[in-house]
Design a protein around this motif. Structure first.
Motif, mmCIF file in Angstrom:
data_model
loop_
_atom_site.group_PDB
_atom_site.id
_atom_site.type_symbol
_atom_site.label_atom_id
_atom_site.label_comp_id
_atom_site.label_asym_id
_atom_site.label_seq_id
_atom_site.Cartn_x
_atom_site.Cartn_y
_atom_site.Cartn_z
ATOM 1 N N ASP A 242 -7.493 -1.890 5.072
ATOM 2 C CA ASP A 242 -6.070 -1.543 5.276
ATOM 3 C C ASP A 242 -5.713 -1.475 6.766
ATOM 4 O O ASP A 242 -4.951 -0.600 7.196
ATOM 5 C CB ASP A 242 -5.745 -0.205 4.601
ATOM 6 C CG ASP A 242 -5.994 -0.242 3.103
ATOM 7 O OD1 ASP A 242 -6.005 -1.345 2.526
ATOM 8 O OD2 ASP A 242 -6.183 0.840 2.508
ATOM 9 N N GLU A 243 -6.222 -2.429 7.554
ATOM 10 C CA GLU A 243 -6.061 -2.377 9.008
ATOM 11 C C GLU A 243 -5.050 -3.380 9.557
ATOM 12 O O GLU A 243 -4.774 -3.387 10.757
ATOM 13 C CB GLU A 243 -7.413 -2.626 9.684
ATOM 14 C CG GLU A 243 -8.437 -1.539 9.411
ATOM 15 C CD GLU A 243 -9.796 -1.841 10.047
ATOM 16 O OE1 GLU A 243 -9.921 -2.927 10.682
ATOM 17 O OE2 GLU A 243 -10.712 -1.016 9.913
ATOM 18 N N ARG B 158 -5.504 5.291 4.522
ATOM 19 C CA ARG B 158 -6.093 4.016 4.128
ATOM 20 C C ARG B 158 -7.077 4.271 2.984
ATOM 21 O O ARG B 158 -7.812 5.252 3.009
ATOM 22 C CB ARG B 158 -6.846 3.378 5.297
ATOM 23 C CG ARG B 158 -5.966 2.957 6.461
ATOM 24 C CD ARG B 158 -6.817 2.504 7.633
ATOM 25 N NE ARG B 158 -6.017 1.996 8.744
ATOM 26 C CZ ARG B 158 -6.503 1.689 9.936
ATOM 27 N NH1 ARG B 158 -7.808 1.846 10.169
ATOM 28 N NH2 ARG B 158 -5.706 1.232 10.888
ATOM 29 N N LEU C 27 0.872 3.765 6.770
ATOM 30 C CA LEU C 27 -0.324 3.406 7.540
ATOM 31 C C LEU C 27 -0.131 3.663 9.037
ATOM 32 O O LEU C 27 0.981 3.534 9.549
ATOM 33 C CB LEU C 27 -0.650 1.935 7.296
ATOM 34 C CG LEU C 27 -1.114 1.609 5.879
ATOM 35 C CD1 LEU C 27 -1.163 0.102 5.663
ATOM 36 C CD2 LEU C 27 -2.470 2.231 5.587
ATOM 37 N N PRO C 28 -1.215 4.087 9.732
ATOM 38 C CA PRO C 28 -2.613 4.109 9.283
ATOM 39 C C PRO C 28 -3.038 5.380 8.541
ATOM 40 O O PRO C 28 -4.230 5.598 8.339
ATOM 41 C CB PRO C 28 -3.379 3.977 10.594
ATOM 42 C CG PRO C 28 -2.516 4.692 11.587
ATOM 43 C CD PRO C 28 -1.102 4.361 11.177
ATOM 44 N N TYR D 69 -8.285 8.630 5.833
ATOM 45 C CA TYR D 69 -8.787 7.842 4.711
ATOM 46 C C TYR D 69 -8.629 8.580 3.389
ATOM 47 O O TYR D 69 -8.684 9.813 3.333
ATOM 48 C CB TYR D 69 -10.248 7.452 4.955
ATOM 49 C CG TYR D 69 -10.374 6.522 6.131
ATOM 50 C CD1 TYR D 69 -10.155 5.153 5.987
ATOM 51 C CD2 TYR D 69 -10.647 7.012 7.409
ATOM 52 C CE1 TYR D 69 -10.239 4.302 7.062
ATOM 53 C CE2 TYR D 69 -10.726 6.162 8.499
ATOM 54 C CZ TYR D 69 -10.518 4.806 8.316
ATOM 55 O OH TYR D 69 -10.577 3.967 9.395
ATOM 56 N N HIS E 34 0.858 -1.193 0.000
ATOM 57 C CA HIS E 34 0.000 0.000 0.000
ATOM 58 C C HIS E 34 0.886 1.231 0.000
ATOM 59 O O HIS E 34 1.863 1.302 0.766
ATOM 60 C CB HIS E 34 -0.899 -0.020 1.244
ATOM 61 C CG HIS E 34 -1.894 1.098 1.289
ATOM 62 N ND1 HIS E 34 -3.018 1.124 0.496
ATOM 63 C CD2 HIS E 34 -1.926 2.232 2.031
ATOM 64 C CE1 HIS E 34 -3.716 2.220 0.754
ATOM 65 N NE2 HIS E 34 -3.067 2.906 1.686
#
Length: 322
Positions: free
Chosen positions: A142-143, A114, A110-111, A198, A106
């Motif tokens: 995406d956790e 996301r 992160l986080p 997000y 990704h």
């Protein structure tokens, strides 16, 4: 390891090549179906499909990762699933089909960010640092726990497209290192820490420029929506695409928001805190051109662009895609 790889755009291609070059067996490549491109709407394979064909890898095309995709994956008996910008969620029972589950490359730290458009939102928000994470895929957006990370200072004038190319290359190297660690049993995932933000997919309207915003935010939005969905302004109902822009000369006069004028050889436009310089534009119905050529063709001394709506901070509601 025996791997199933899921990905679609150009940004996923370096990862596919890196896994093959590292000696892993890519037993199956899953990608989105061929899409109509260009004015003639010719059906064209995704960049990942084209790369897989060149590598003589089997390809399964799927609009979403549903029953037919799960059956194709199950038949390969993979050790690990790897997903890089496929464009859809991996749900159960597919999530548990590979022996070691799925990992996801990704393009954010992160986080933070996301969701579907992390690079674009990071630029729009003016983040000074960007990066890529490889994490364990879970049912949440995406956790999952993070296996590895690469961090980079954000180049101040890189567009989203340019920065994504940089992160795709760095992320491919990170991905192969994580896969090796998983294969050798040395991987050490860690829980995500910090506030989640997000990055939903951008719409065409996200490219509309609000010239009343501060100069830095206008420039960040132009960079963040380039090349897609593209920055634009309107005047008299006609759309002007802003393909490239940058800081105005230090001696440029301050003008009202949205006012376009010439300053020496530069074309400048006012924002809420000072002007920026237009470098390349595309008027409605015409090809892309140098901003100076466009401006001379208008035979105007001034042009008022619509100030636009609220180009506020990047949204934080989640977008359900991977």
């Amino acid at each position: 390891m025996r791997i199933v790889f899921a990905g679609t755009p150009d940004a996923a291609v370096p990862s596919l090549h890196a896994l093959v070059d590292a000696g892993h067996e890519v037993a199956l490549v899953i990608t989105r179906p061929d899409a109509p491109l260009g004015r003639r709407r010719i059906l064209t394979p995704s960049p990942v499909a084209a790369a897989a064909d060149a590598l003589n890898l089997p390809v399964h095309r799927a609009v979403r990762l549903a029953d037919d995709a799960r059956e194709a994956v199950r038949e390969t008996h993979p050790d690990l699933g790897v997903i890089v910008a496929y464009g859809g969620l991996v749900r159960e029972p597919l999530l548990s089909t590979p022996r070691l589950g799925w990992i996801n490359l990704h393009f954010s730290l992160l986080p933070r960010w996301r969701g579907a458009a992390p690079v674009q939102h990071a630029i729009i928000a003016g983040d000074s640092e960007v990066g890529a994470d490889v994490f364990q895929l879970t049912p949440g957006l995406d956790e999952g726990d993070v296996y590895g990370e690469v961090r980079l200072p954000r180049p101040t004038e890189s567009t989203a497209g340019e920065l994504l190319t940089t992160l795709a290359a760095a992320g491919a190297t990170l991905l192969t290192a994580v896969v090796h660690a998983i294969a050798t049993g040395t991987a050490k995932p860690r829980p995500q820490q910090g506030e989640a933000t997000y990055a939903p997919k951008l719409s065409i309207e996200d490219g509309r420029l609000d010239w009343g915003q501060p100069r830095d935010r206008v420039l960040s939005r132009i960079l963040g929506v380039t090349p897609e969905p593209g920055a634009f302004a309107t005047t008299g109902g006609a759309r002007l695409k802003i393909l490239a822009a940058g800081p105005a000369p230090i001696d440029a006069p301050r003008t009202r928001p949205g006012l376009v004028m010439a300053h020496g050889k530069q074309v400048i436009v006012g924002t809420g805190t000072g002007p920026i310089g237009l470098r390349r534009v595309q008027p409605a119905g015409k090809p892309a051109m140098d901003a100076g050529d466009w401006w001379r063709g208008t035979h105007l001394t001034e042009l008022q662009l619509d100030t636009g709506g609220d180009s506020g901070p990047a949204p934080r509601k989640p977008e359900v895609t991977a």
